[in-house]
Design a protein around this motif. Structure first.
Motif, short mmCIF file in Angstrom:
data_model
loop_
_atom_site.label_atom_id
_atom_site.label_comp_id
_atom_site.label_asym_id
_atom_site.label_seq_id
_atom_site.Cartn_x
_atom_site.Cartn_y
_atom_site.Cartn_z
N UNK A 1 0.80 -1.22 0.00
CA UNK A 1 0.00 0.00 0.00
C UNK A 1 0.83 1.27 0.00
N UNK A 2 0.18 2.36 -0.36
CA UNK A 2 0.84 3.67 -0.39
C UNK A 2 -0.11 4.72 0.15
N UNK A 3 0.35 5.61 1.05
CA UNK A 3 1.69 5.71 1.63
C UNK A 3 2.03 4.48 2.46
N UNK A 4 3.31 4.16 2.58
CA UNK A 4 3.68 2.88 3.19
C UNK A 4 3.71 2.92 4.70
N UNK A 5 3.39 1.77 5.31
CA UNK A 5 3.69 1.58 6.72
C UNK A 5 5.20 1.39 6.86
N UNK A 6 5.75 1.86 7.98
CA UNK A 6 7.20 1.78 8.22
C UNK A 6 7.45 1.51 9.70
N UNK A 7 8.70 1.37 10.07
CA UNK A 7 9.07 1.18 11.47
C UNK A 7 8.85 2.45 12.30
N UNK A 8 9.32 3.57 11.77
CA UNK A 8 9.33 4.82 12.54
C UNK A 8 8.27 5.81 12.10
N UNK A 9 7.54 5.46 11.03
CA UNK A 9 6.60 6.41 10.46
C UNK A 9 7.17 7.21 9.31
N UNK A 10 8.43 6.95 8.96
CA UNK A 10 9.07 7.72 7.89
C UNK A 10 10.13 6.85 7.21
N UNK A 11 10.05 6.74 5.89
CA UNK A 11 11.00 5.93 5.12
C UNK A 11 12.44 6.38 5.39
N UNK A 12 12.67 7.68 5.40
CA UNK A 12 14.03 8.18 5.57
C UNK A 12 14.61 7.80 6.92
N UNK A 13 13.79 7.89 7.98
CA UNK A 13 14.27 7.53 9.31
C UNK A 13 14.59 6.04 9.40
N UNK A 14 13.75 5.21 8.80
CA UNK A 14 14.02 3.76 8.81
C UNK A 14 15.37 3.46 8.18
N UNK A 15 15.62 4.06 7.02
CA UNK A 15 16.87 3.80 6.30
C UNK A 15 18.07 4.37 7.04
N UNK A 16 17.89 5.50 7.68
CA UNK A 16 19.01 6.14 8.34
C UNK A 16 19.37 5.48 9.67
N UNK A 17 18.37 4.96 10.38
CA UNK A 17 18.58 4.54 11.76
C UNK A 17 18.79 3.04 11.95
N UNK A 18 18.38 2.22 10.99
CA UNK A 18 18.46 0.77 11.15
C UNK A 18 19.36 0.18 10.07
N UNK A 19 20.48 -0.40 10.49
CA UNK A 19 21.36 -1.08 9.53
C UNK A 19 20.63 -2.22 8.85
N UNK A 20 19.70 -2.87 9.56
CA UNK A 20 18.98 -4.01 8.96
C UNK A 20 18.11 -3.60 7.78
N UNK A 21 17.71 -2.33 7.71
CA UNK A 21 16.84 -1.87 6.62
C UNK A 21 17.70 -1.50 5.43
N UNK A 22 17.57 -2.26 4.33
CA UNK A 22 18.45 -2.08 3.17
C UNK A 22 17.74 -1.48 1.97
N UNK A 23 16.50 -1.05 2.14
CA UNK A 23 15.79 -0.44 1.03
C UNK A 23 14.32 -0.37 1.34
N UNK A 24 13.53 -0.01 0.34
CA UNK A 24 12.09 0.16 0.49
C UNK A 24 11.37 -0.71 -0.53
N UNK A 25 10.40 -1.47 -0.03
CA UNK A 25 9.51 -2.20 -0.92
C UNK A 25 8.26 -1.37 -1.15
N UNK A 26 7.85 -1.27 -2.40
CA UNK A 26 6.59 -0.63 -2.75
C UNK A 26 5.97 -1.44 -3.87
N UNK A 27 4.83 -1.02 -4.35
CA UNK A 27 4.14 -1.74 -5.41
C UNK A 27 3.59 -0.77 -6.43
N UNK A 28 3.51 -1.24 -7.66
CA UNK A 28 2.85 -0.52 -8.75
C UNK A 28 1.91 -1.50 -9.44
N UNK A 29 0.85 -0.96 -10.02
CA UNK A 29 -0.08 -1.83 -10.74
C UNK A 29 -1.01 -2.62 -9.84
N UNK A 30 -1.17 -2.19 -8.57
CA UNK A 30 -2.09 -2.83 -7.64
C UNK A 30 -3.03 -1.77 -7.05
#
Length: 422
Positions: A162-191
């Motif tokens: 879904x979009x806007x996406x659910x995340x760990x912190x409420x923000x894609x940028x914060x997830x990527x910046x703060x968690x080494x385990x987070x290596x990118x963002x999954x999203x979808x098109x055509x759904x």
């Protein structure tokens, strides 16, 4: 390999062995010398000896002399010409379980450690799908950390269908910046409910780029495709307009049908990564392109570095009134068929099933069999028919198809069936 070849000091099953894996750093250092295997290197496959000390590959050579390391026991194993590949890198899986789109009774169960390892998988990137209510990013992060503790290399994508996406912190940028385990963002098109416009895709890509820079990792936008061309066409417009850098994008599920595959090939020529899904196959989804044939077509038409294969394990599909779960072993099935059909030389298959994903995700030490890398090694015969052996961090976790390390919680399930190529 025999039980004595285990650098961790022997075989075992169940909680005791899993506990030993968590205490691996306190174990005595051991060495393993694998002789006479056909090692898939960066440019070809050749008979080589591989020396593993502790968790690392320290030497790969045509004829290593007898190794003596003061205070370190060395075990030699004759591989008799079997292939040595990097452990598979599965960059799209659902370790907390997938499904659930048909109601609570359609939710799949979490995936056990040994279900990954008996599929030859050494690195897993977990993600969520349609369900981010019952299955949360917090639960996904915890499951990834549990798999890490047992010996897998584990990461996750933030985001969802879904979009806007659910995340760990409420923000894609914060997830990527703060968690080494987070290596990118999954999203979808055509759904339904997914990213639906070029402008939405542009804004999401911008957030991925900024968060990844802050986190010191390459930007990765992993896009789920639906079974028609609408999603592919949206990505093509965004890339063609220069609004979304092609190099940060991978589209997955490209083998839904020949039309989607053809459109994805065009995207690959523009620099987008194309990912074949192991569970999208004609007996599960009528009209799908068999995964090994999709790999063959892609390698015939696009640069090898653009192509990856993933399991999408954790989901399920209905059949005769029941649900058929999608297991990690489906990824190994595709590799077996590619070997049997000689779709490509083993060193190129090593790139497709491991190295390319590791490179795109910015993972060092996995996805190759090279000195200095982590000793995540998959030993398989060239025909793809015989049981596999898998080392993770220099430790034998699967021997002749049998897991020697299992999840510490719950009763182990029946072995997943492995399809032998015909």
């Amino acid at each position: 390999m025999s039980p004595s070849s285990d650098p961790a000091g022997g075989r075992g099953t169940g909680p005791a062995t899993a506990s030993a894996s968590r205490a691996e750093s306190t174990d005595p250092v051991r060495a393993l010398l694998l002789r006479g295997g056909r090692v898939a290197g960066p440019t070809g496959t050749a008979v080589r000896d591989v020396l593993v000390v502790g968790a690392q590959v320290v030497a790969v050579d045509a004829d290593l002399p007898g190794v003596r390391l003061p205070g370190v026991p060395v075990t030699e194993v004759d591989l008799a010409g079997r292939l040595v590949l990097p452990a598979l890198v599965d960059q799209h899986s659902h370790p907390t379980g997938g499904g659930g789109g048909g109601g609570p009774h359609t939710q799949n169960l979490p995936i056990r450690f040994e279900q990954y390892t008996t599929a030859g998988i050494g690195t897993v990137v977990g993600c969520l799908g349609h369900d981010t209510v019952v299955r949360t990013h917090e639960a996904l992060l915890a499951r990834v950390r549990a798999l890490r503790a047992q010996g897998l290399t584990g990461y996750l994508f933030t985001g969802e269908i879904g979009h806007p996406p659910a995340t760990l912190t409420g923000d894609v940028r914060r997830d990527l910046a703060l968690f080494d385990e987070v290596r990118g963002v999954k999203a979808a098109v055509g759904e339904v409910g997914a990213v639906g416009t070029v402008d939405e895709l542009r804004r999401l890509a911008g957030a991925v780029a900024r968060g990844s820079r802050t986190g010191g990792k390459p930007p990765v936008l992993h896009l789920h495709l639906g079974p028609d061309r609408r999603g592919v066409d949206l990505v093509a417009r965004a890339v063609a307009d220069g609004l979304v850098p092609a190099a940060m994008v991978t589209v997955t599920h490209v083998n839904w049908n020949p039309d989607v595959l053809a459109a994805a090939i065009d995207l690959a020529h523009a620099g987008v990564g194309v990912d074949v899904t192991a569970c999208i196959r004609p007996d599960y989804f009528p009209g799908a392109v068999p995964p090994h044939r999709a790999v063959a077509e892609l390698l015939d038409r696009v640069p090898v570095e653009q192509v990856t294969v993933t399991s999408d394990a954790g989901g399920a599909h209905p059949h005769d009134g029941a649900l058929v779960p999608h297991r990690p072993v489906l990824l190994l099935d595709v590799l077996r068929h590619c070997l049997a059909d000689r779709v490509a030389p083993p060193h190129l298959l090593a790139a497709v099933f491991a190295g390319n994903a590791a490179r795109r995700l910015g993972l060092t030490g996995v996805g190759t069999v090279t000195p200095g890398g982590r000793a995540d090694l998959l030993v398989v015969d060239g025909s793809g028919r015989e049981p596999i052996t898998l080392l993770l961090g220099g430790r034998t976790v699967v021997e002749a198809g049998v897991p020697t390390v299992t999840d510490p919680v719950g009763d182990p399930p029946a072995p997943d069936p492995v399809e032998a190529p015909v």
